[in-house]
Design a protein around this motif. Structure first.
Motif, PDB file in Angstrom:
ATOM      1  N   VAL A  72      57.862  40.384  34.633  1.00 51.72           N
ATOM      2  CA  VAL A  72      56.670  39.704  34.978  1.00 51.72           C
ATOM      3  C   VAL A  72      55.303  40.409  34.243  1.00 51.72           C
ATOM      4  CG1 VAL A  72      54.816  38.602  36.430  1.00 51.72           C
ATOM      5  CG2 VAL A  72      57.123  38.085  36.780  1.00 51.72           C
TER       6      VAL A  72
ATOM      7  N   ASN B  85      44.261  33.151  35.620  1.00 49.66           N
ATOM      8  CA  ASN B  85      44.318  32.627  34.364  1.00 49.66           C
ATOM      9  C   ASN B  85      43.997  31.081  34.041  1.00 49.66           C
ATOM     10  OD1 ASN B  85      45.497  34.660  32.120  1.00 49.66           O
ATOM     11  ND2 ASN B  85      46.382  35.348  34.230  1.00 49.66           N
ATOM     12  N   ILE B  86      44.529  30.440  34.940  1.00 48.85           N
ATOM     13  CA  ILE B  86      44.183  28.989  34.833  1.00 48.85           C
ATOM     14  C   ILE B  86      42.338  28.823  34.827  1.00 48.85           C
ATOM     15  CG2 ILE B  86      44.024  26.803  35.911  1.00 48.85           C
ATOM     16  CD1 ILE B  86      47.214  27.370  36.449  1.00 48.85           C
TER      17      ILE B  86
ATOM     18  N   ALA C  13      47.617  35.806  39.887  1.00 53.79           N
ATOM     19  CA  ALA C  13      47.310  35.942  38.452  1.00 53.79           C
ATOM     20  C   ALA C  13      47.470  34.587  37.713  1.00 53.79           C
ATOM     21  CB  ALA C  13      48.465  36.842  37.944  1.00 53.79           C
ATOM     22  N   ILE C  14      48.334  33.736  38.098  1.00 57.26           N
ATOM     23  CA  ILE C  14      48.254  32.488  37.548  1.00 57.26           C
ATOM     24  C   ILE C  14      47.032  31.599  37.654  1.00 57.26           C
ATOM     25  CG2 ILE C  14      49.510  30.126  37.304  1.00 57.26           C
ATOM     26  CD1 ILE C  14      52.149  31.695  37.768  1.00 57.26           C
ATOM     27  N   ILE C  15      46.641  31.507  38.811  1.00 57.40           N
ATOM     28  CA  ILE C  15      45.345  31.047  39.420  1.00 57.40           C
ATOM     29  C   ILE C  15      44.182  31.387  38.465  1.00 57.40           C
ATOM     30  CG2 ILE C  15      43.587  30.747  41.233  1.00 57.40           C
ATOM     31  CD1 ILE C  15      46.161  30.308  43.043  1.00 57.40           C
TER      32      ILE C  15
ATOM     33  N   PHE D  11      52.964  39.246  31.176  1.00 58.79           N
ATOM     34  CA  PHE D  11      51.541  39.230  31.058  1.00 58.79           C
ATOM     35  C   PHE D  11      50.803  40.314  30.058  1.00 58.79           C
ATOM     36  CE2 PHE D  11      51.702  37.203  35.279  1.00 58.79           C
ATOM     37  CZ  PHE D  11      50.763  36.273  35.112  1.00 58.79           C
TER      38      PHE D  11
ATOM     39  N   ASN E 289      44.195  40.420  32.167  1.00 58.72           N
ATOM     40  CA  ASN E 289      45.535  40.360  32.107  1.00 58.72           C
ATOM     41  C   ASN E 289      46.123  41.822  31.806  1.00 58.72           C
ATOM     42  OD1 ASN E 289      46.837  37.564  32.580  1.00 58.72           O
ATOM     43  ND2 ASN E 289      45.487  37.035  30.728  1.00 58.72           N
TER      44      ASN E 289
ATOM     45  N   LEU F 269      51.780  37.037  41.510  1.00 60.89           N
ATOM     46  CA  LEU F 269      52.092  36.290  40.696  1.00 60.89           C
ATOM     47  C   LEU F 269      51.413  34.819  40.810  1.00 60.89           C
ATOM     48  CD1 LEU F 269      53.755  35.343  38.122  1.00 60.89           C
ATOM     49  CD2 LEU F 269      55.631  34.432  39.603  1.00 60.89           C
ATOM     50  N   VAL F 270      51.077  34.369  41.985  1.00 57.13           N
ATOM     51  CA  VAL F 270      50.415  33.304  42.026  1.00 57.13           C
ATOM     52  C   VAL F 270      48.879  33.247  41.845  1.00 57.13           C
ATOM     53  CG1 VAL F 270      49.621  31.393  43.853  1.00 57.13           C
ATOM     54  CG2 VAL F 270      52.015  31.955  43.907  1.00 57.13           C
TER      55      VAL F 270
ATOM     56  N   GLY G 132      42.016  33.888  42.926  1.00 55.07           N
ATOM     57  CA  GLY G 132      43.124  34.445  42.390  1.00 55.07           C
ATOM     58  C   GLY G 132      43.317  35.908  42.444  1.00 55.07           C
TER      59      GLY G 132
END
Length: 436
Positions: free
Chosen positions: A31, A119-120, A115-117, A35, A72, A112-113, A146
């Protein structure tokens, strides 16, 4: 006590590798690299925009890309990989089972969650506040959520690391003090606890401010506390990648530190003084006394630099001693010429050491001088400095150790080994150009 069936024995190193630790190292490392790719693509967009002949992005997209690049690469990629390093430095090097694997997977999921939040939130266009997210710039609340989730996950993973040290001690999987690599990782973990705590102190109120629950965040207070988080997160990197220098030197060449006590003392200097280096971001701020600024930049920071200088001399010195013990004693530098420069793990580590010491270290000390800082801060000099430390130092060291982890943890041979041999040189040349 763990049974033998729970371990496999690495045929190359003889290390016992516990299955849960192996899977977590794989997950965090993979992961992290994903990133790294994402952040690198955003960095390429930033570079092509600053290149006047191309000027790829308009202003709003430029700051979106710059924010995504910083988040990131300065946080997500590096901390994910550092969690893999912590698990390796504890469970694998000490040959013990991992403490509470379920909590470790929970930590991974939260990171992971989170980081995704984040980035969104950035990609939606309402959170182009850059890596520092200085108030009064306000991001979407999910941006802060996030980062907070990511930080909580990293904190849990850090405590799993500490728990694994306790397991190793109780099960007597090692004698005496922990190995130097594990000691350095422990220093990184201690700094991580401080870093995450300060991040929570400032980011939780900022989240509440973003949803209207708090009316005001003092700008000076935010900057002061945020840099205790923002710069200290880079000190985790320093302790981690220097631990990797020692690891690669030992695995590839059988090198041993000239004095473990001195090396351990140098790591301790990081805990005591390295966080103070964040002051060079605050030297123009009016709310901090001149006496403190002068003490920080004239005295305290040099004790942190002393630690890095000790490591910077000890690692090459240990390599020289190991090479001379093998008979490479002709002239001053036969030991250096006969080093395995075709091994990407070694070449990546050594280039990381040189670039971090000369480009990153010297530029950082210069920036810590108050009078010079007034001239160069908030200029392109600052990105040059942290690319020399975080990219040339940490990222290249992490790339180098990956060449060891692939056969050890993933049990696979490298594809395109010829490309792997030249990759550290190409990367080192490129980041040197960026930093200069």
């Amino acid at each position: 006590m763990a049974t033998k069936e729970e371990f496999r024995i690495c045929q190359t190193t003889g290390l016992r590798v516990y299955k849960s630790a192996e899977n977590l190292i794989k997950a965090n490392a993979v992961v992290a690299v994903v990133f790294l790719l994402v952040g690198g693509l955003f960095g390429l967009m930033v570079a092509l925009t600053r290149w006047k002949a191309i000027h790829l992005l308009p202003a709003d997209w430029f700051y979106l890309a710059l924010t995504a690049h910083g988040i990131n690469l300065l946080i997500v990629w590096i901390i994910f990989f550092e969690m893999a390093v912590l698990y390796f430095a504890s469970a694998v090097i000490l040959g013990c089972r991992l403490a509470t694997p379920r909590w470790a997977w929970t930590a991974f999921a939260l990171m992971l969650v989170g980081a995704i939040i984040t980035n969104i939130a950035v990609l939606q266009g309402g959170s182009s506040v850059m890596f520092t997210s200085y108030v009064p710039l306000k991001a979407d609340p999910s941006f802060y959520v996030g980062i907070i989730l990511f930080a909580v996950g990293a904190l849990i993973a850090t405590f799993v690391f500490f728990g694994t040290l306790v397991v190793a001690k109780q099960e007597k999987t090692y004698e005496g003090s922990v190995p130097l690599v594990t000691f350095g990782a422990t220093v990184a973990a201690i700094i991580a606890v401080f870093t995450i705590a300060t991040g929570a102190i400032i980011l939780i109120p900022t989240f509440l401010w973003s949803i209207g629950y708090i009316n005001h965040i003092d700008t000076l207070m935010y900057r002061t506390v945020w840099w205790a988080f923002g710069h200290s997160s880079q000190q985790i990197n320093v302790a981690a990648h220097i631990s990797i220098w020692y690891l690669i030197s030992a695995v590839v060449l059988g090198a041993k530190p000239l004095s473990e006590k001195v090396s351990r003392g140098a790591f301790l200097l990081y805990i005591l003084f390295l966080q103070l280096a964040s002051a060079h971001h605050l030297l123009v701020d009016p709310g901090i006394s001149s006496e403190w600024k002068i003490f920080n930049t004239s005295y305290a920071i040099y004790l942190a630099v002393l630690g890095s200088m000790i490591h910077g001399m000890t690692v090459p010195g240990s390599i020289e001693a190991a090479q001379r013990a093998k008979g490479y004693t002709n002239g001053l530098f036969e030991w250096l010429r006969k080093c395995p420069w075709g091994n990407p793990a070694f070449s990546g580590m050594f280039i990381s050491l040189i670039l971090f010491g000369f480009l990153g270290g010297i530029s950082g000390v210069v920036m810590g001088v108050e009078q010079i800082n007034l001239i160069i801060h908030n200029t392109i000099y600052v990105p040059g400095h942290f690319h020399a430390t975080v990219v040339a130092g940490t990222t290249l060291a992490f790339m180098a150790v990956t060449y060891l982890l692939v056969p050890l943890i993933f049990q696979r041979e490298l594809i395109l080994p010829g490309w792997a041999k030249v990759q550290p040189y190409i990367f080192g040349l490129g980041v040197t150009g960026i930093s200069l």
